[in-house]
Every structure is written in structure tokens, then in C-alpha cells.
Design a protein around this motif. Structure first.
Motif, PDB file in Angstrom:
ATOM      1  N   LEU A 139      23.558  75.373  66.413  1.00 49.36           N
ATOM      2  CA  LEU A 139      23.719  74.136  67.169  1.00 49.36           C
ATOM      3  C   LEU A 139      24.679  73.229  66.410  1.00 49.36           C
ATOM      4  O   LEU A 139      24.417  72.878  65.251  1.00 49.36           O
ATOM      5  CB  LEU A 139      22.371  73.444  67.324  1.00 49.36           C
ATOM      6  N   PRO A 140      25.813  72.836  67.012  1.00 48.63           N
ATOM      7  CA  PRO A 140      26.757  71.976  66.289  1.00 48.63           C
ATOM      8  C   PRO A 140      26.109  70.651  65.885  1.00 48.63           C
ATOM      9  O   PRO A 140      25.434  70.003  66.686  1.00 48.63           O
ATOM     10  CB  PRO A 140      27.884  71.753  67.304  1.00 48.63           C
ATOM     11  N   GLN A 141      26.307  70.266  64.640  1.00 51.44           N
ATOM     12  CA  GLN A 141      25.749  69.012  64.124  1.00 51.44           C
ATOM     13  C   GLN A 141      26.830  67.964  63.877  1.00 51.44           C
ATOM     14  O   GLN A 141      26.537  66.768  63.851  1.00 51.44           O
ATOM     15  CB  GLN A 141      24.990  69.278  62.819  1.00 51.44           C
ATOM     16  N   GLU A 142      28.068  68.397  63.705  1.00 55.68           N
ATOM     17  CA  GLU A 142      29.179  67.488  63.474  1.00 55.68           C
ATOM     18  C   GLU A 142      30.369  67.921  64.314  1.00 55.68           C
ATOM     19  O   GLU A 142      30.569  69.114  64.551  1.00 55.68           O
ATOM     20  CB  GLU A 142      29.566  67.468  61.989  1.00 55.68           C
ATOM     21  N   ALA A 143      31.154  66.947  64.711  1.00 51.52           N
ATOM     22  CA  ALA A 143      32.351  67.235  65.494  1.00 51.52           C
ATOM     23  C   ALA A 143      33.590  67.070  64.636  1.00 51.52           C
ATOM     24  O   ALA A 143      33.632  66.181  63.768  1.00 51.52           O
ATOM     25  CB  ALA A 143      32.428  66.296  66.697  1.00 51.52           C
ATOM     26  N   PRO A 144      34.617  67.896  64.845  1.00 53.65           N
ATOM     27  CA  PRO A 144      35.878  67.698  64.119  1.00 53.65           C
ATOM     28  C   PRO A 144      36.502  66.348  64.465  1.00 53.65           C
ATOM     29  O   PRO A 144      36.134  65.710  65.459  1.00 53.65           O
ATOM     30  CB  PRO A 144      36.754  68.865  64.611  1.00 53.65           C
ATOM     31  N   ASP A 145      37.445  65.922  63.655  1.00 50.27           N
ATOM     32  CA  ASP A 145      38.157  64.674  63.931  1.00 50.27           C
ATOM     33  C   ASP A 145      38.755  64.704  65.334  1.00 50.27           C
ATOM     34  O   ASP A 145      39.396  65.689  65.730  1.00 50.27           O
ATOM     35  CB  ASP A 145      39.276  64.457  62.908  1.00 50.27           C
ATOM     36  N   GLY A 146      38.553  63.622  66.077  1.00 47.76           N
ATOM     37  CA  GLY A 146      39.080  63.521  67.433  1.00 47.76           C
ATOM     38  C   GLY A 146      38.210  64.156  68.486  1.00 47.76           C
ATOM     39  O   GLY A 146      38.547  64.111  69.677  1.00 47.76           O
ATOM     40  N   TYR A 147      37.090  64.767  68.074  1.00 46.53           N
ATOM     41  CA  TYR A 147      36.170  65.418  68.997  1.00 46.53           C
ATOM     42  C   TYR A 147      34.870  64.619  69.076  1.00 46.53           C
ATOM     43  O   TYR A 147      34.547  63.822  68.184  1.00 46.53           O
ATOM     44  CB  TYR A 147      35.851  66.838  68.535  1.00 46.53           C
ATOM     45  N   ARG A 148      34.096  64.851  70.141  1.00 47.55           N
ATOM     46  CA  ARG A 148      32.755  64.296  70.288  1.00 47.55           C
ATOM     47  C   ARG A 148      31.790  65.438  70.599  1.00 47.55           C
ATOM     48  O   ARG A 148      32.154  66.415  71.263  1.00 47.55           O
ATOM     49  CB  ARG A 148      32.699  63.289  71.454  1.00 47.55           C
ATOM     50  N   LEU A 149      30.553  65.293  70.132  1.00 45.91           N
ATOM     51  CA  LEU A 149      29.509  66.238  70.509  1.00 45.91           C
ATOM     52  C   LEU A 149      28.917  65.836  71.847  1.00 45.91           C
ATOM     53  O   LEU A 149      28.642  64.650  72.096  1.00 45.91           O
ATOM     54  CB  LEU A 149      28.412  66.275  69.445  1.00 45.91           C
ATOM     55  N   VAL A 150      28.713  66.838  72.704  1.00 39.38           N
ATOM     56  CA  VAL A 150      28.164  66.618  74.043  1.00 39.38           C
ATOM     57  C   VAL A 150      27.012  67.583  74.258  1.00 39.38           C
ATOM     58  O   VAL A 150      27.162  68.803  74.045  1.00 39.38           O
ATOM     59  CB  VAL A 150      29.240  66.845  75.139  1.00 39.38           C
ATOM     60  N   ASP A 151      25.847  67.041  74.646  1.00 35.70           N
ATOM     61  CA  ASP A 151      24.733  67.895  75.055  1.00 35.70           C
ATOM     62  C   ASP A 151      24.946  68.282  76.516  1.00 35.70           C
ATOM     63  O   ASP A 151      24.971  67.408  77.395  1.00 35.70           O
ATOM     64  CB  ASP A 151      23.396  67.168  74.891  1.00 35.70           C
ATOM     65  N   ILE A 152      25.128  69.568  76.764  1.00 31.09           N
ATOM     66  CA  ILE A 152      25.478  70.047  78.093  1.00 31.09           C
ATOM     67  C   ILE A 152      24.322  69.819  79.063  1.00 31.09           C
ATOM     68  O   ILE A 152      23.160  70.114  78.769  1.00 31.09           O
ATOM     69  CB  ILE A 152      25.855  71.542  78.050  1.00 31.09           C
ATOM     70  N   ALA A 153      24.651  69.296  80.240  1.00 36.09           N
ATOM     71  CA  ALA A 153      23.649  69.005  81.267  1.00 36.09           C
ATOM     72  C   ALA A 153      23.666  70.031  82.393  1.00 36.09           C
ATOM     73  O   ALA A 153      22.612  70.443  82.882  1.00 36.09           O
ATOM     74  CB  ALA A 153      23.874  67.607  81.839  1.00 36.09           C
ATOM     75  N   ALA A 154      24.850  70.450  82.824  1.00 30.81           N
ATOM     76  CA  ALA A 154      24.972  71.425  83.919  1.00 30.81           C
ATOM     77  C   ALA A 154      26.281  72.170  83.786  1.00 30.81           C
ATOM     78  O   ALA A 154      27.273  71.635  83.274  1.00 30.81           O
ATOM     79  CB  ALA A 154      24.880  70.738  85.280  1.00 30.81           C
ATOM     80  N   ILE A 155      26.268  73.428  84.256  1.00 35.25           N
ATOM     81  CA  ILE A 155      27.431  74.312  84.181  1.00 35.25           C
ATOM     82  C   ILE A 155      27.622  74.961  85.547  1.00 35.25           C
ATOM     83  O   ILE A 155      26.684  75.529  86.099  1.00 35.25           O
ATOM     84  CB  ILE A 155      27.222  75.431  83.133  1.00 35.25           C
ATOM     85  N   GLY A 156      28.833  74.881  86.084  1.00 39.38           N
ATOM     86  CA  GLY A 156      29.135  75.596  87.315  1.00 39.38           C
ATOM     87  C   GLY A 156      29.663  76.982  87.002  1.00 39.38           C
ATOM     88  O   GLY A 156      30.418  77.169  86.045  1.00 39.38           O
TER      89      GLY A 156
END
Length: 337
Positions: A28-45
Motif C-alpha cells: 500500500l503506497p504510504q508516500e507520493a513522489p514529488d508532484g504526486y498525490r495519494l488517492v484512495d480509489i473509490a470506483a473503477i470502470g
């Protein structure tokens, strides 16, 4: 959020090889690279691209691959933590000529989540901050539909079609339906063509497209005797693309939304006498995403009709092959992680 083993692991939907879809535990990603944000996925098509990956028909993919590029999620940290966002899955380089000219959708080094790099069929994903668009007023399932609808919206914008134009969309799958919906919103008189009678009947019954045709019909009669102002191809079939050229009116356009590996041919004299345009349409731009989001908020896009099924990720290994086999009767399957 679906986790395995401990709080540092998550479950991912992986196409291991053609014909094999499985769940795998990843960190499970705990940190994001510079310029990135962590997002908890809600739905996937699930997209036609995902079906092609499962079938081994995608030309630009290495296995195994975490699939999923039609995504919505919640921001993990920061003052806006918990906000719902739409994820633009096209990661561009920012420096090539296309990017410098404001066309990151056709970046020469583009990397698409779920295709060129692992995607979002998982609990958490690190995404470039510039690829995250606020989705207030949408449900997570609606937000996960925005990307595929943006492809159709972008094609319509590229075509410059509008009120009074006669438009034909060939291919009544999800991308074709999205294109037809946004062409209709632009004021065009929309016809649909497909070899699948069930798809055409779905377009009629759920979305009100009454002008539906199969390829064996004589279509250029009456008010259409001079042809269509715009023909959008969403079939992914070279024969269908070539068959669409004679249906285009003088001064009209062919917009290629789908992609084929084959060589497309046409008769030059027929092309020139029409002063016809052939337009490629690839992916979508931020303004297309914004247009889709605003249209859903306004109630102009019937998202309830688009969602054929919502399934938990845990059930997908047993059901994926069935969705592939029955795609003529499915518009959009949404997965919750």
C-alpha cells in the motif's frame, strides 16, 4: 479499502497473462513522489481496453499488469483530504512538442495508468497532482465514468459539429454512446450504426436514439441522400472505417475515435471532391473532463442507464470472463475496491 495480510498491503486486480485475471497483494503506497498525490480509489470502470488486455489483443502492454484507468477516488492527505476527485489517467511528459502546444493527450511519451504502467484497480494510487480534478456533486461511480465519456466529448469537440448537422456514429459500444450523447448535446441530429442489434436496441431504449441502423441497410435516402456532415468511427474495425467514407457529405468530416493496427485506405478522387477532413481523436483534454463533469452535474448525461453493474473487486476473478463474453449486452461495469 480492501487490504490483505496487514495494514501495509492492498489487493490489486491484475491481468497476469491473456485469459487470466487474479487478485494479488501489493504494498500500500504510504508516500507520493514529488508532484504526486495519494488517492484512495473509490470506483473503477472496466473499459474495452481492459477486455482487449484480457484477450491478449493490446499491442502496447507488458504482463502482468494492474489494470484500471477509469478512476475516481478520495484524496488521502492535505487540507482537501477526503475530497472526491476524477483521475485523468494520461500521464504526459510536459516537454515534447505536443505537450508544449497544449496537447498532452497525444504526448509522444504518454503513459496511461492500467496500460503502460500499473493502474488503479487497487486501494490506493499515486497520481500527478495536475491529473486530479474535483468531482464535487458526483457520486464515486459517476466520477469513474468521466474518463470514457471525455473521449467522446473530445471527439465531438474535434469535429466542430453543432446544431443542424447530420451525424452518424458507427459503433454503439460505450465510446460510441458517449460520442453520440455529446454530439446530441452539441445540437446535432444523431444516427447510430452497429452490427449488434442488442447494442442498437439499448441505445434506443435507454438513451432515446431512435435513428438506428445496421450496416446492411440503405441509409443515404431522403433527407440523408447527400450524406452526413460528420461520421464518427468507434468500431475499431478497418472495414467499418473505410465503409464510412462514402457516407460523408461534401464538405464533411470523418473522425476516427477508435484505433486500428491496419492500414486504412480511401479513393483520393472521392476524398478530394468532397474536400473531406479526416480527423484523429485521441484520449481527452482537461476541458473535455470539465465538460463531462459539468454535464453530469446538470443531469444531461443519464449515468444510471450507463452503469450496467457495480461489483466488488473480490468477485471480479470469477466474473471477468463473463463480462468479456457478454459485452454486447453491457455498457459499463463499475468495480469497487
Amino acid at each position: 479499502m480492501m487490504k490483505d495480510l496487514n495494514q501495509d498491503m492492498m489487493t490489486c486486480g491484475v491481468c497476469v497473462e491473456p485469459g487470466t485475471f487474479a487478485l494479488e497483494a501489493r504494498e500500500l503506497p504510504q508516500e507520493a513522489p514529488d508532484g504526486y498525490r495519494l488517492v484512495d480509489i473509490a470506483a473503477i470502470g472496466i473499459c474495452g481496453t481492459d477486455y482487449h488486455i484480457f484477450e491478449g489483443k493490446h499491442p502496447f502492454l507488458d504482463y502482468p499488469r494492474v489494470i484500471g484507468h477509469e478512476l475516481s477516488g478520495y484524496l488521502v492527505s492535505g487540507p482537501d483530504a477526503g475530497d472526491l476527485v476524477v483521475i485523468n489517467p494520461y500521464v504526459s511528459c510536459g516537454t515534447c512538442r505536443a505537450c508544449r502546444r497544449g496537447k498532452p493527450n497525444c504526448c509522444t511519451q504518454i503513459g496511461v495508468f492500467g496500460v503502460h504502467r500499473d493502474g488503479g484497480m487497487c486501494a490506493r494510487l499515486a497520481v500527478p497532482e495536475a491529473n486530479l480534478y474535483p468531482a464535487m456533486g458526483l457520486t464515486p461511480e459517476q466520477a469513474a465514468m468521466v474518463e470514457f465519456l471525455a473521449i467522446g466529448a473530445h471527439a465531438v469537440a474535434r469535429s466542430q459539429c453543432g446544431a443542424g448537422d447530420q451525424v452518424l456514429v458507427t459503433g454503439a459500444g460505450p465510446i460510441g454512446l458517449g460520442t453520440a450523447l455529446f454530439a446530441r448535446l452539441a445540437g446535432a441530429d444523431v444516427h447510430l450504426m452497429d452490427i449488434s442489434r442488442p447494442r442498437l436496441e439499448t441505445a434506443r431504449d435507454l438513451f432515446g436514439f431512435t435513428q438506428i441502423h445496421t450496416p446492411d441497410e440503405t441509409i443515404l435516402t431522403g433527407d440523408l441522400s447527400e450524406g452526413f456532415d460528420v461520421v464518427f468511427d468507434a468500431t475499431g474495425n478497418v472495414n467499418a472505417i473505410e465503409a464510412g467514407f462514402p457516407l460523408i457529405a461534401h464538405g464533411g468530416s470523418s473522425v476516427l475515435v477508435s484505433v486500428v493496427k491496419d492500414t486504412v485506405t480511401f479513393t483520393d478522387s472521392e476524398f478530394h471532391k468532397r474536400e473531406m477532413r479526416i480527423i484523429g481523436s485521441r484520449n481527452a483534454l482537461k476541458e473535455d473532463f470539465d465538460h463531462v463533469i459539468a454535464s453530469i452535474r446538470a443531469g444531461d448525461i443519464p449515468t444510471d442507464a450507463i452503469a450496467s453493474a457495480v461489483v466488488p473487486l473480490a468477485e471480479l476473478p470469477e466474473r471477468f470472463a463473463g463480462f468479456v463474453e457478454n459485452r454486447d449486452h453491457i455498457i459499463k461495469v463499475l468495480v469497487t475496491p
